[in-house]
Design a protein around this motif. Structure first.
Motif, short mmCIF file in Angstrom:
data_model
loop_
_atom_site.label_atom_id
_atom_site.label_comp_id
_atom_site.label_asym_id
_atom_site.label_seq_id
_atom_site.Cartn_x
_atom_site.Cartn_y
_atom_site.Cartn_z
N LEU A 296 14.14 10.49 4.35
CA LEU A 296 13.71 9.10 4.43
C LEU A 296 13.57 8.70 5.88
CD1 LEU A 296 13.14 6.55 2.71
CD2 LEU A 296 15.56 5.94 2.98
N ASP A 297 12.40 8.13 6.22
CA ASP A 297 12.13 7.73 7.59
C ASP A 297 11.46 6.36 7.58
OD1 ASP A 297 12.00 7.76 10.29
OD2 ASP A 297 10.38 9.21 10.46
N GLY A 298 11.72 5.56 8.63
CA GLY A 298 11.13 4.24 8.72
C GLY A 298 11.95 3.23 7.94
N GLY A 299 11.32 2.10 7.59
CA GLY A 299 12.01 1.07 6.83
C GLY A 299 13.17 0.43 7.58
N ASP B 104 7.21 -6.21 0.07
CA ASP B 104 8.55 -6.61 0.47
C ASP B 104 9.12 -5.76 1.59
OD1 ASP B 104 8.55 -8.59 -1.46
OD2 ASP B 104 9.40 -7.29 -3.01
N LEU B 105 8.37 -4.75 2.04
CA LEU B 105 8.85 -3.86 3.09
C LEU B 105 8.59 -4.48 4.46
CD1 LEU B 105 7.58 -0.41 1.74
CD2 LEU B 105 9.90 -1.34 1.59
N ALA B 106 9.66 -4.64 5.24
CA ALA B 106 9.49 -5.19 6.59
C ALA B 106 8.82 -4.20 7.51
CB ALA B 106 10.86 -5.60 7.16
N GLU B 107 9.05 -2.90 7.28
CA GLU B 107 8.46 -1.85 8.10
C GLU B 107 7.98 -0.73 7.18
OE1 GLU B 107 11.02 -0.46 11.19
OE2 GLU B 107 11.76 -2.47 11.70
N PRO B 108 6.99 0.05 7.63
CA PRO B 108 6.55 1.19 6.82
C PRO B 108 7.69 2.17 6.58
CG PRO B 108 4.97 0.72 8.56
CD PRO B 108 6.17 -0.12 8.85
N VAL B 109 7.62 2.86 5.42
CA VAL B 109 8.66 3.81 5.06
C VAL B 109 8.01 5.07 4.51
CG1 VAL B 109 8.89 2.89 2.72
CG2 VAL B 109 10.81 4.11 3.75
N GLU B 110 8.66 6.20 4.75
CA GLU B 110 8.14 7.49 4.28
C GLU B 110 9.27 8.26 3.61
OE1 GLU B 110 6.92 11.56 6.46
OE2 GLU B 110 5.50 9.91 6.80
N LEU B 111 8.96 8.81 2.42
CA LEU B 111 9.93 9.58 1.65
C LEU B 111 9.35 10.94 1.33
CD1 LEU B 111 12.57 9.84 -0.02
CD2 LEU B 111 11.31 8.87 -1.95
N GLN C 82 0.86 -1.18 0.00
CA GLN C 82 0.00 0.00 0.00
C GLN C 82 0.90 1.23 0.00
OE1 GLN C 82 -3.53 0.22 0.53
NE2 GLN C 82 -3.87 -1.98 0.41
N ALA C 83 0.61 2.18 -0.90
CA ALA C 83 1.41 3.40 -0.98
C ALA C 83 0.49 4.60 -1.20
CB ALA C 83 2.44 3.30 -2.11
N THR C 84 0.88 5.73 -0.61
CA THR C 84 0.11 6.97 -0.73
C THR C 84 1.04 8.12 -1.06
OG1 THR C 84 -1.53 6.19 0.86
CG2 THR C 84 -1.48 8.54 0.42
N LEU C 85 0.65 8.89 -2.07
CA LEU C 85 1.36 10.12 -2.43
C LEU C 85 0.51 11.29 -1.95
CD1 LEU C 85 3.80 11.34 -4.00
CD2 LEU C 85 2.35 11.34 -6.02
N ASP C 86 0.89 11.86 -0.81
CA ASP C 86 0.05 12.90 -0.20
C ASP C 86 0.88 13.69 0.80
OD1 ASP C 86 -2.08 14.44 0.68
OD2 ASP C 86 -2.74 12.91 2.13
N ARG D 239 4.31 7.53 1.27
CA ARG D 239 4.30 6.58 2.39
C ARG D 239 3.94 5.21 1.83
NH1 ARG D 239 1.62 11.13 3.78
NH2 ARG D 239 2.50 12.40 5.48
N ALA D 240 4.70 4.19 2.24
CA ALA D 240 4.48 2.83 1.72
C ALA D 240 4.64 1.82 2.84
CB ALA D 240 5.45 2.52 0.58
N GLU D 241 3.89 0.73 2.73
CA GLU D 241 3.99 -0.36 3.69
C GLU D 241 3.52 -1.65 3.03
OE1 GLU D 241 1.49 0.18 7.04
OE2 GLU D 241 -0.24 0.83 5.87
N GLY D 242 3.89 -2.79 3.66
CA GLY D 242 3.48 -4.08 3.12
C GLY D 242 4.39 -4.52 1.99
#
Length: 726
Positions: free
Chosen positions: A252-255, A217-224, A184-188, A212-215
């Motif tokens: 870059l945060d998370g991941g 292949d990502l082990a943890e949510p990530v935000e760019l 799941q990813a959101t551009l906002d 923001r993306a999660e799920g």
């Protein structure tokens, strides 16, 4: 790339919808009266529901303008009730007169509150595939096969005549739902501003977005977070798209990152799509946490199965510990606090995403420089790393943890014992996850206090089984041939070492290794073959097994002076005090022996040493688990030992004198019972003398008996003669 083609197709569909709406509005001046009809036509053309909730604004001259508010466009079947697109306001105006000359002059394109819901289902079907099918059918219907050549020519001319005053996209939002991978990813938010746009002419580009993306292949949510600006040039005719003086900041945060990371990017980027698709970044500068990389990068054959990479990058000189701290990571503790303060990279890379080569590369770490080539191949079961590296010198001791250095020197100089067990922590999962095939050559290597020169080695690893063979070097006036093995396939890593040292100065080696005077000195050969396992130092000691042998000449054993021990014991027997002090060592002309190691206990049974004064043999053991000694040295005096006042100890010559060594490595004790040794000798001498006296007595008695027998025989003969004469 496929997503660009799909995006262009989606834009074409939206333009087609705008044209449909505009056509109806041109026919009817009161467009709001035709909302239901417009919605019905869109439903018939696309199979989706269009809802025009807000007012429709229309201008006809001098510009053809259209303003829509509160627009909702339905989703594809099977993708839920969420709309495919929603727009709060869209305002488009096109100059009328240029249209009559077949020129497109767009006076404004403004959109606010655009919300897109993009999705892919479990079978890989996208929720815009049907729109692309409808758009393709409409295009084929509008353009006949006989008009292809004319249409292509007219299209090229039309592309040159496009003129857009500006594009403004504010408060946009894009949501991506990939049910095939679970991402799941959101551009906002998403903000886009483009200045006056004409093909082949530069214009200002500004973009702000947060992804923001999660799920998946990502082990943890990530935000760019992205903030980008530059001069854009879209050459539609030649299919070349570029941004000059691109300046971007990324956060870059998370991941899995310990803290948010900020990056900067400066470059001139160009995308070529006319023949083979390629992307080139010139004057590239990438900065992150005090590291600044400059150079260029090129990606070619992007539309093929294996895109190619070519790049040359160089960094500034940076402090690695500071960089890791800025990234929220723990900087390694090193014996030298100033280590890793000057690090720089110079890399040249080429290959593909599956197989990349760095040839050549130059790595500078403090005062060491390593150069060579390396490669990464990810096409197998595990990535394969290859390398061929060389350098003048490398001091590994600077980078060892302080506790390792402290343990090494304390155990050597006897200042104390470590209060806590030392853990040897290895990244086992990382060691198992790659294969390695490489070689290295160094002019000088400092490790664990020792100095090796002219090192040559081969490293091979497969699924966690690491082998360094051969490892050849010059060391302490001799030569070293060895092999090392680290088996990380088990929960407790296993180690093996086989070494053959020839013409070795053992004293100099031990002094460097333990940081204090060596116990053994001399020049000779040492062979060693040992193995152990474990994660703690105590475990490594307890599991140590192996064997070895040695032969040294013209040296000494420090910590014990056999001659002085004998002199002191003899002096005590005489009731005298020996005040003479000598070096606490036993010199030898030759020393040989072999040993075995079982579960951390070193056993020797054939120690032999000789000197002009002594012949020494020994046997016993040393327990590495508790650092204790239990050893017996048998010394035989073969020369002259002078006692106090110059008196010779001839009485001790030929006597075997046992010396018992016990205690610990750091505090050994020595005991010699000279009285018992002399008593045994004197008792033996007395027994010999008694036996000799007995033999002499027996001999004398035997002689007397023989003389008596002869006298008796003579007297008998005389009496017989007298008897016969009568």
């Amino acid at each position: 790339m496929k997503w660009i083609k799909r995006l262009l197709g989606l834009i074409a569909v939206l333009i087609l919808l705008a044209i449909i709406v505009a056509a109806y509005l041109l026919i009817t001046f009161d467009a709001n009266d035709y909302k239901e009809r417009i919605e019905a036509e869109v439903q018939e053309a696309t199979g989706r529901e269009l809802t025009l909730s807000g007012p429709i604004g229309l201008t006809l001259f001098p510009s053809l303008g259209l303003r829509l508010e509160e627009v909702r466009f339905g989703n594809a079947e099977g993708f839920g009730d969420e709309p495919f697109a929603e727009v709060d306001v869209v305002d488009v105006a096109v100059a009328v007169m240029p249209l009559l000359r077949r020129e497109l002059e767009v006076q404004r394109v403004q959109a606010d509150g655009v919300r897109l819901n993009l999705a892919r289902d479990e079978q890989g079907r996208n929720n815009w595939d049907d729109l692309l099918d409808h758009a393709g059918a409409a295009r084929d219907e509008a353009v006949g096969a006989d008009d292809d050549e004319r249409t292509t020519t007219e299209t090229r001319l039309a592309l040159q005549r496009i003129d857009v005053a500006g594009i403004s996209l504010t408060n946009a939002q894009v949501h991506w739902d990939d049910r095939e991978t679970g991402m799941q990813a959101t551009l906002d938010p998403f903000e886009l501003q483009i200045g006056r746009f004409r093909p082949g002419v530069e214009t200002r580009l500004d973009l702000e977005a947060v992804v923001r993306a999660e799920g998946g292949d990502l082990a943890e949510p990530v935000e760019l977070a992205l903030d980008l600006g530059g001069l854009m040039n879209v050459d539609l005719l030649n299919e070349r798209y570029s941004v000059r003086r691109l300046n971007a900041t990324l956060g870059l945060d998370g991941g899995g990152l310990p803290r948010a990371v900020g990056m900067t990017l400066e470059t001139d980027v160009a995308l070529e799509m006319a023949d083979a698709m390629s992307l080139r970044l010139e004057r590239l500068t990438l900065g992150v946490a005090g590291v600044r990389m400059t150079g260029f990068a090129e990606l070619s054959e992007l539309d093929g199965e294996q895109p190619q990479i070519r790049s040359e990058m160089r960094t500034n000189t940076f402090n690695l510990k500071d960089v890791l701290t800025d990234l929220g990571m723990d900087a390694p503790k090193t014996s030298d606090p100033d280590a890793l303060a000057r690090v720089a990279l110079d890399l040249s890379a080429h290959g593909s995403f599956q197989a990349l080569n760095m040839d050549p590369f130059l790595i500078t770490v403090d005062d060491a420089m390593l150069s060579g080539s390396a490669g990464w191949d990810g096409r197998g079961e595990r990535p394969l790393i290859t390398f061929d590296v060389s350098g003048e010198r490398l001091n590994l001791d600077r980078y060892l943890p302080p506790e390792v250095e402290e343990a090494r020197t304390e155990n050597g100089n006897g200042n104390g014992e470590a209060d806590e067990d030392i853990a040897i922590e290895l990244p086992l999962e990382a060691l198992r996850s790659v294969d390695v095939d490489g070689s290295a050559a160094l002019g000088r290597l400092d490790v664990m206090g020792m100095v090796l020169r002219n090192i040559e080695l081969q490293i091979r690893a497969e699924a966690g089984d690491w082998n360094i063979q051969p490892l050849n070097a010059e060391a302490y006036d001799g030569e070293l041939s060895s092999r090392l093995r680290l088996d990380a396939r088990h929960d407790a890593p296993r180690y093996e070492l086989a070494a053959d040292l020839q013409a070795l100065d053992i004293g100099a080696l031990l002094e460097d290794f333990q940081g204090d005077d060596a116990r053994l000195m001399g020049t000779g050969n040492l062979e060693l073959d040992i193995a152990t396992r474990g994660e703690l130092l105590s475990e490594l000691k307890g599991a140590l097994n192996g064997s070895g042998n040695m032969r040294f000449e013209d040296g000494a054993v420090r910590g014990i002076n056999v001659a002085q021990i004998i002199r002191r014991a003899e002096a005590r027997l005489r009731g005298e005090q020996l005040e003479e002090e000598e070096p606490n060592q036993t010199d030898f002309s030759e020393l040989t022996g072999s040993f075995t190691i079982r579960d951390g206990i070193v056993r020797n049974e054939d120690l032999a040493a000789s000197s002009p004064l002594l012949r020494v043999s020994g046997e016993g053991q040393a327990d590495l688990n508790d650092d204790t000694l239990d050893y017996r040295v048998n010394s035989t005096v073969v020369g002259t030992l002078e006692g106090q006042g110059g008196r010779e100890l001839d009485d001790l010559r030929g006597v075997t004198l046992p010396i018992r060594i016990s205690g610990t490595f750091t505090d050994p004790s020595f005991r010699l019972d000279l009285e018992d040794a002399l008593r045994d000798r004197y008792e033996g001498e007395v027994r010999e003398r008694v036996q000799e006296e007995e033999d002499r007595v027996r001999e004398r008695l035997g002689e007397e008996e023989e003389r008596a027998r002869e006298r008796i025989e003579q007297e008998s003969d005389r009496l017989l003669d007298r008897f016969r004469s009568r």
